[in-house]
Design an enzyme around this catalytic site. Structure first.
Site, mmCIF file in Angstrom:
data_model
loop_
_atom_site.group_PDB
_atom_site.id
_atom_site.type_symbol
_atom_site.label_atom_id
_atom_site.label_comp_id
_atom_site.label_asym_id
_atom_site.label_seq_id
_atom_site.Cartn_x
_atom_site.Cartn_y
_atom_site.Cartn_z
ATOM 1 C CG ASP A 34 11.073 5.711 -50.814
ATOM 2 O OD1 ASP A 34 12.242 5.710 -50.401
ATOM 3 O OD2 ASP A 34 10.698 5.049 -51.805
ATOM 4 C CD GLU A 92 15.206 8.355 -50.265
ATOM 5 O OE1 GLU A 92 16.326 8.815 -50.623
ATOM 6 O OE2 GLU A 92 14.340 7.965 -51.058
ATOM 7 C CG ASP A 147 16.756 0.115 -50.583
ATOM 8 O OD1 ASP A 147 16.130 -0.962 -50.613
ATOM 9 O OD2 ASP A 147 16.260 1.204 -50.923
#
Length: 492
Positions: free
Chosen positions: A294, A341, A394
């Site tokens: 992430d 990511e 998200d």
């Protein structure tokens, strides 16, 4: 990931189950069966750690530990450590997680199970628990003491008495003795979690399913990681952050995003050969097969915000560890099955770092429809070395996203797809599955064609996230067959 495949994004908390939250019991095994029937080869989850602020899996009390709320209680009943009457829950909603009631219920059950284990465990179980404690002692001892201290003080660690906050040896010895039972209980709970998760992972492998996990680059301030390793973070002598993490203002937010996580002292980590990071990734790869990194761009450069600043408007870009960290990880671990990511503001330097280490990046179709040159549109994928998503945890669901578009963008979406939009979620799944990207992932909400009511997370909203659950009966054979047909059609 050098061959075409497909998978589904679903966090275990969203699974159906009898105790108010998805867990690692029957519902999880039936979910793996569904994935296999649907022709999927990957199950993507979010971070599996014990959640803290806002019940977010991205704000955990540990970067290593497992979430006790995911433990399957019926397994403890079968082992004789918990009476069936002890785990009869109050009436919980089936379509969402009520964390305010689930957490104290699960906590009470696990404490009773520890007492039952102490009284009735077999010698082999006791030996397995001790072996686990020895294997994971590098993080487990600090974590168990941290959680016992949190239970004792009912405060974040940076508000504890000075001697234990600063980890003075005499204070730690005193509390280890005083809270010995509670410390042992936390090691027991972690052993149970890892035992149940390992069993589920093995079952997934038997069915041809690999698991994609998630490592957030930053850790929560109120975590065992920061308390136990204060020298690795930008803190003052009182344990307060001097600078914190976030991202600068952009067209999504005029004030940026102030996440508040303490930033690393990368020079200290480098001097130790990135030992803490190597351990973190090693433990993660015991639990999953592939790791999504992430906020990958933070490894190249990150936005440093003064801790006194209330927003992310004031800050500066600071160089991250870059190649040195990945070199250390490769030397220690060998292969690095990572997904980068790489969403948001990505510079040529970030792209070059990802490419040097051969890491696939992410393409999110919900971000694609601003015009024919948009890099997220499939006709612009110049290689297959990508993971394409309809949306992520998200994002809104695809149905909700499409309904919220302005008319011009909606027309462009339909023109690009060559569809009428009556089945927009599966239209986007089809687009992802037919792309050249090696791996295509869709959130289960899109497979189920659900609207915004099924959204898992809304960034910036302090409460009410992470609660959606699969309702019993949603995962039908008809749905699995349709997804299997689409997956086979596009050679995944």
């Amino acid at each position: 990931m050098d061959e075409r495949a497909a998978g589904i994004l679903l966090h275990p908390t969203s699974l159906p189950g009898p105790h108010g939250i998805g867990d690692l019991g029957e519902g999880a095994y039936r979910w793996v069966d569904f994935l296999a029937r649907a022709g999927q080869r990957y199950w993507q989850v979010l971070p599996l750690g014990p959640t803290g602020f806002g019940d977010s899996p991205y704000q955990c009390f540990s970067a290593f530990a497992g979430n006790p709320n995911l433990i399957h209680l019926d397994d403890l009943v079968r082992r004789g450590w918990l009476a069936e009457t002890d785990c009869r829950p109050p009436t919980f909603p089936v379509e969402r997680v009520d964390y305010g009631r689930v957490i104290p219920f699960k906590r009470a059950c696990l404490l009773r199970a520890f007492d039952g284990f102490k009284a009735r465990a077999t010698p082999s179980d006791r030996a397995a628990w001790e072996a686990f404690r020895h294997e994971h002692r590098a993080w487990l001892e600090d974590f168990a003491l941290f959680m016992a201290l949190k239970d004792h003080f009912h405060l974040p660690w940076y508000e504890w008495p000075q001697d234990v906050r600063r980890r003075e040896p005499r204070a730690l010895d005193r509390y280890r003795a005083e809270l010995a039972h509670q410390v042992e209980a936390h090691t027991f709970v972690q052993w149970v979690f890892f035992r149940q998760w390992t069993s589920l992972k093995a079952y997934a492998h038997e069915k041809g399913i690999r698991i994609i996990g998630d490592i957030p680059i930053f850790v929560a301030y109120d975590s065992a990681d920061v308390w136990a390793h204060q020298e690795l973070f930008c803190l003052d002598e009182e344990g307060r952050p001097t600078v914190v993490a976030g991202v600068p203002p952009d067209y999504f937010s005029p004030t940026g995003q102030r996440w508040g996580n303490p930033l690393y002292r990368w020079e200290v980590l480098a001097a130790e050969g990135y030992r803490w990071w190597v351990l973190r990734v090693r433990v993660a790869l015991q639990c999953v097969d592939v790791v999504r990194l992430d906020h990958f761009r933070g490894f190249e450069a990150y936005w440093e915000i003064p801790a006194t600043s209330p927003t992310a408007e004031v800050g500066r870009w600071v160089k991250g560890p870059g190649d040195a960290l990945f070199q250390a990880l490769q030397e220690a671990l060998g292969t690095m099955p990572f997904i980068a990511e790489d969403l948001g503001f990505i510079t040529p330097e970030v792209k070059a770092l990802r490419e040097r280490w051969g890491l696939p990046g992410m393409k999110v179709l919900q971000f694609a429809f601003s015009g024919p040159e948009n890099e997220y549109l499939p006709h612009n994928y110049i290689s297959p070395h990508w993971v394409v998503y309809t949306g992520t945890h998200d994002n809104d669901t695809t149905v909700g996203w499409f309904r919220s578009l302005d008319e011009a963008t909606r027309r462009y979406v339909l023109a690009y797809l060559g569809r009428d939009g009556q089945d927009i979620a599966w239209d986007l799944i089809r687009l992802a599955w037919q792309s050249v990207a090696y791996l295509a992932i869709a959130p289960l909400q899109d497979v189920l064609r659900l609207g915004s009511e099924a959204r898992l997370n809304m960034p910036g909203r302090a409460a009410g996230n992470w609660t959606w659950r699969v309702s019993p009966g949603m995962l039908t054979d008809t749905l699995a067959e349709a997804l299997a047909d689409l997956t086979a059609l596009y050679g995944r």
